[in-house]
Design an enzyme around this catalytic site. Sequence first.
Site, PDB file in Angstrom:
ATOM      1  N   GLU A  85       2.887 -15.346   9.416  1.00  0.00           N
ATOM      2  CA  GLU A  85       1.975 -15.420   8.253  1.00  0.00           C
ATOM      3  C   GLU A  85       2.178 -14.236   7.299  1.00  0.00           C
ATOM      4  OE1 GLU A  85      -2.156 -15.758   9.357  1.00  0.00           O
ATOM      5  OE2 GLU A  85      -2.806 -15.776   7.265  1.00  0.00           O
ATOM      6  N   LYS A 280     -10.484 -14.417  13.782  1.00  0.00           N
ATOM      7  CA  LYS A 280      -9.107 -14.891  13.513  1.00  0.00           C
ATOM      8  C   LYS A 280      -8.332 -13.778  12.820  1.00  0.00           C
ATOM      9  CE  LYS A 280      -5.824 -16.943  10.841  1.00  0.00           C
ATOM     10  NZ  LYS A 280      -4.833 -16.158  10.105  1.00  0.00           N
ATOM     11  N   ASP A 296       1.365 -12.615  26.918  1.00  0.00           N
ATOM     12  CA  ASP A 296       0.927 -14.006  26.842  1.00  0.00           C
ATOM     13  C   ASP A 296      -0.251 -14.111  25.871  1.00  0.00           C
ATOM     14  OD1 ASP A 296      -0.243 -16.464  27.273  1.00  0.00           O
ATOM     15  OD2 ASP A 296      -0.034 -16.414  29.450  1.00  0.00           O
ATOM     16  N   HIS A 393      -3.147 -11.694  -0.627  1.00  0.00           N
ATOM     17  CA  HIS A 393      -2.511 -12.718   0.201  1.00  0.00           C
ATOM     18  C   HIS A 393      -1.463 -13.467  -0.626  1.00  0.00           C
ATOM     19  CE1 HIS A 393      -2.222 -15.272   3.656  1.00  0.00           C
ATOM     20  NE2 HIS A 393      -2.441 -16.349   2.924  1.00  0.00           N
TER      21      HIS A 393
HETATM   22  P1  HMG Z   1      -1.951  -3.485  -2.410  1.00  0.00           P
HETATM   23  O1  HMG Z   1      -3.000  -2.474  -2.547  1.00  0.00           O
HETATM   24  O2  HMG Z   1      -1.685  -4.390  -3.558  1.00  0.00           O
HETATM   25  O3  HMG Z   1      -0.586  -2.831  -1.949  1.00  0.00           O
HETATM   26  O4  HMG Z   1      -2.304  -4.346  -1.109  1.00  0.00           O
HETATM   27  P2  HMG Z   1       0.261  -1.678  -2.627  1.00  0.00           P
HETATM   28  O5  HMG Z   1       1.430  -2.364  -3.278  1.00  0.00           O
HETATM   29  O6  HMG Z   1      -0.576  -0.760  -3.452  1.00  0.00           O
HETATM   30  O7  HMG Z   1       0.778  -0.885  -1.332  1.00  0.00           O
HETATM   31  C1  HMG Z   1      -0.106  -0.120  -0.527  1.00  0.00           C
HETATM   32  C2  HMG Z   1       0.365  -0.177   0.918  1.00  0.00           C
HETATM   33  O8  HMG Z   1       0.120  -1.509   1.436  1.00  0.00           O
HETATM   34  C3  HMG Z   1       1.837   0.079   1.118  1.00  0.00           C
HETATM   35  O9  HMG Z   1       2.099   1.456   1.181  1.00  0.00           O
HETATM   36  C4  HMG Z   1       2.064  -0.607   2.441  1.00  0.00           C
HETATM   37  O10 HMG Z   1       1.563   0.171   3.497  1.00  0.00           O
HETATM   38  C5  HMG Z   1       1.226  -1.869   2.294  1.00  0.00           C
HETATM   39  P3  HMG Z   1       3.638   1.967   0.952  1.00  0.00           P
HETATM   40  O11 HMG Z   1       4.514   1.303   1.953  1.00  0.00           O
HETATM   41  O12 HMG Z   1       4.000   1.568  -0.461  1.00  0.00           O
HETATM   42  O13 HMG Z   1       3.532   3.432   1.175  1.00  0.00           O
HETATM   43  N1  HMG Z   1       2.024  -2.916   1.628  1.00  0.00           N
HETATM   44  C6  HMG Z   1       3.143  -3.475   2.133  1.00  0.00           C
HETATM   45  N2  HMG Z   1       3.782  -3.293   3.281  1.00  0.00           N
HETATM   46  C7  HMG Z   1       4.873  -4.039   3.510  1.00  0.00           C
HETATM   47  N3  HMG Z   1       5.352  -4.942   2.630  1.00  0.00           N
HETATM   48  C8  HMG Z   1       4.730  -5.168   1.477  1.00  0.00           C
HETATM   49  C9  HMG Z   1       3.574  -4.414   1.189  1.00  0.00           C
HETATM   50  N4  HMG Z   1       2.728  -4.378   0.137  1.00  0.00           N
HETATM   51  C10 HMG Z   1       1.800  -3.467   0.425  1.00  0.00           C
HETATM   52  N5  HMG Z   1       5.214  -6.074   0.637  1.00  0.00           N
HETATM   53  C11 HMG Z   1      -2.182  -6.003   0.543  1.00  0.00           C
HETATM   54  C12 HMG Z   1      -1.641  -5.534  -0.791  1.00  0.00           C
HETATM   55  C13 HMG Z   1      -1.626  -7.391   0.842  1.00  0.00           C
HETATM   56  C14 HMG Z   1      -1.718  -5.046   1.634  1.00  0.00           C
HETATM   57  C15 HMG Z   1      -3.731  -6.025   0.481  1.00  0.00           C
HETATM   58  O14 HMG Z   1      -4.145  -6.825  -0.581  1.00  0.00           O
HETATM   59  C16 HMG Z   1      -4.388  -6.484   1.755  1.00  0.00           C
HETATM   60  O15 HMG Z   1      -4.506  -5.759   2.717  1.00  0.00           O
HETATM   61  N6  HMG Z   1      -4.874  -7.744   1.779  1.00  0.00           N
HETATM   62  C17 HMG Z   1      -5.466  -8.355   2.947  1.00  0.00           C
HETATM   63  C18 HMG Z   1      -4.468  -9.326   3.470  1.00  0.00           C
HETATM   64  C19 HMG Z   1      -4.881  -9.932   4.795  1.00  0.00           C
HETATM   65  O16 HMG Z   1      -5.874  -9.608   5.380  1.00  0.00           O
HETATM   66  N7  HMG Z   1      -4.044 -10.827   5.238  1.00  0.00           N
HETATM   67  C20 HMG Z   1      -4.262 -11.518   6.475  1.00  0.00           C
HETATM   68  C21 HMG Z   1      -4.143 -12.968   6.230  1.00  0.00           C
HETATM   69  S1  HMG Z   1      -5.619 -13.597   5.571  1.00  0.00           S
HETATM   70  C22 HMG Z   1      -6.370 -14.227   6.979  1.00  0.00           C
HETATM   71  O17 HMG Z   1      -5.830 -15.050   7.601  1.00  0.00           O
HETATM   72  C23 HMG Z   1      -7.561 -13.597   7.595  1.00  0.00           C
HETATM   73  C24 HMG Z   1      -8.930 -13.736   6.937  1.00  0.00           C
HETATM   74  O18 HMG Z   1      -9.376 -15.059   6.773  1.00  0.00           O
HETATM   75  C25 HMG Z   1      -9.801 -12.996   7.916  1.00  0.00           C
HETATM   76  C26 HMG Z   1     -11.212 -12.856   7.482  1.00  0.00           C
HETATM   77  O19 HMG Z   1     -11.745 -13.743   6.780  1.00  0.00           O
HETATM   78  O20 HMG Z   1     -11.813 -11.844   7.916  1.00  0.00           O
HETATM   79  C27 HMG Z   1      -8.915 -13.070   5.595  1.00  0.00           C
END
Ligand code: HMG
Length: 438
Positions: A85, A280, A296, A393
Amino acid sequence: MNQPFSGFSKLSKEEKINWIAEAYFSTPEQAVSLLKKYWNSDPKIQKLHDEFIENTITNFYIPLGVAPNFLINGKYSTIPMAIEESSVVAAASKAAKFWSTRGGFKTTVINTEKIGQVHFIYQGDVSKLELFFAQTKSKFFADTENITTNMQKRGGGILDIELRDKTNLIDNYYQLHATFETKDSMGANFINSCLEQFANTLKRESQNFELFSETEKDIQVIMSILSNYVPNCIVRAEVSCPVDELEEKHIQNPHDFAERFVQAVQIAEVEPYRAVTHNKGIMNGIDAVIIATGNDFRAVEAGVHAYAARSGQYSSLSHAKIENGIFSFWLEVPLALGTVGGLTSLHPLVKLSLEMLENPSAGELMQFVAVAGLAQNFAALRSLTTSGIQEGHMKMHLNNMLNQLEATDDESLQVRKHFKHHVVSHSGVVNFVENLRK
Ligand code: HMG
C-alpha cells in the site's frame, strides 16, 4: 472445470502451470510467459521459494521498503517494511523523523507468556477429575522433558498447566490450559509438540486412575493446539513531549492539534466503526514489519483484534492524553514473534531485514513492531485531524496512477510538476494526462 482434478499436487511445476494456463486463460502462452517472468533467475533461490508452500507456480512480489530515523530508547534504527500500500512507508518515515527531535519512542516488553490448550470431553464427577489432575500434573512435565530440555537451557519451557472447567459453555467440556516461555522462537512447533504429548499423557493416565469409572476413564481429546490469543505477551510503545513542541509545518496550532488528536483517539476508544479503521492504520505498520521479518501476520492480526475486543467491545489499541501540558500517545499490543526458526533463517530477505535490525531478540523485535504500529497511527491521525488523509495518500499514490495510465517518462515529469502545487485526485490526473496526449 466441473469435476475435481485428482493428483494435481503430484504434477511437476511445469505441468501445473500448463494445466492452469489451458484451463483458465484465453491466451495460455501469455499466462505461462507472465508466470515465468516472475521466477527468480537463480534456480537455487527459486527452488527455495517454490518449497515455502505447496503447488507454487510463481512468485508474488510485495515491495520491501525502509523507514529510517526511528529513535527508540535512545538508539537510531531503520525499520524494514514489506507492504503493497502506497503512503504507509512514507507515513512511518515522517512520524519517525518527527519524533526523533522530540525524545523518540520509548518501549517496554511487559510480558512474554504464550498459551496452548488441550480441549477434551470428560463425562463424570468434576471433583474426581480435579483430584486426577492434581495427582497427574507432574507427569505432564516429566513426559515432555525430551521436548523441553533445549528450551529450558535457553531459559524457557512450560510455565504452568491448569485444568479449566468449561462445562458452563459446552456440556462436559474441559481444558488443559498451559502457559509457555519460548524465548526467541515464536514457539508454535514447541507448544504444539508439548500439547500433543499432554494429550497422550492425559489419555494414558486416566486409564490408570482407580477412582474413575469406565465412563470417566473414556476421556475424549478433541484437539491440542496453541492459541494465537496472547494477552500476556504484551509490548508497549509510547511517545510524549510538551504540547508546544508539537508544532511543525502541518501543525501550526499545537494546542488545538493535541486536543483534536486526543479526541480522535477517544472516538476510536468508544466507537467500533472508527476503532476498526483506526486499528487497521496501526496494523499497516505492524503487518509490514511482521512480513519483512518472516513472522506470521495472520496469527498476529487474529490475536491483536481479539485483544482490542477484550472488554466485550471492539476498541482502539492506542490511547492519548494531555496532562500538565504534556502530550502522550501510546499503544499496547500482544505480539507472539520469533527471530529464530520458521522463515527467519530461510528467506534471504528476511535474514537481511533482521540483520538491518541488528539481529534482534524476539523481545527486541516486538518493540520495533509496536513502534512501527504507533508511528503509523500517529501519521494517519495527524493527517486525519489536519489536512485530511487524501492529500498525502494520493500524493504517494501518484506513481500507481501513472503506471496504470502507462505514462511516458516525459508525461510523468509534467504530471509531477503540476501536482506539486495541486491536490492529487484520480480524475485530476487522468484529465491532465489526457490533455497532454491531445
Ligand atoms: P509530507 O509532509 O507531504 O512529506 O507528508 P514531505 O514531502 O514534507 O516529507 C517529510 C517526510 O515524510 C520525509 O522526510 C520522509 O520521512 C517522509 P525526508 O525523507 O524528506 O527527510 N516522506 C517520504 N518517505 C519516503 N518516500 C516518500 C516520502 N514523502 C514523504 N515519497 C505523507 C506526506 C504521505 C508522509 C503524509 O501526508 C502522511 O503521513 N500521510 C498519512 C498517510 C497514511 O497514513 N497512510 C496510510 C494509508 S491510509 C490508511 O489505510 C489508514 C487510515 O484509514 C487509518 C485511519 O483511519 O486511522 C488512514
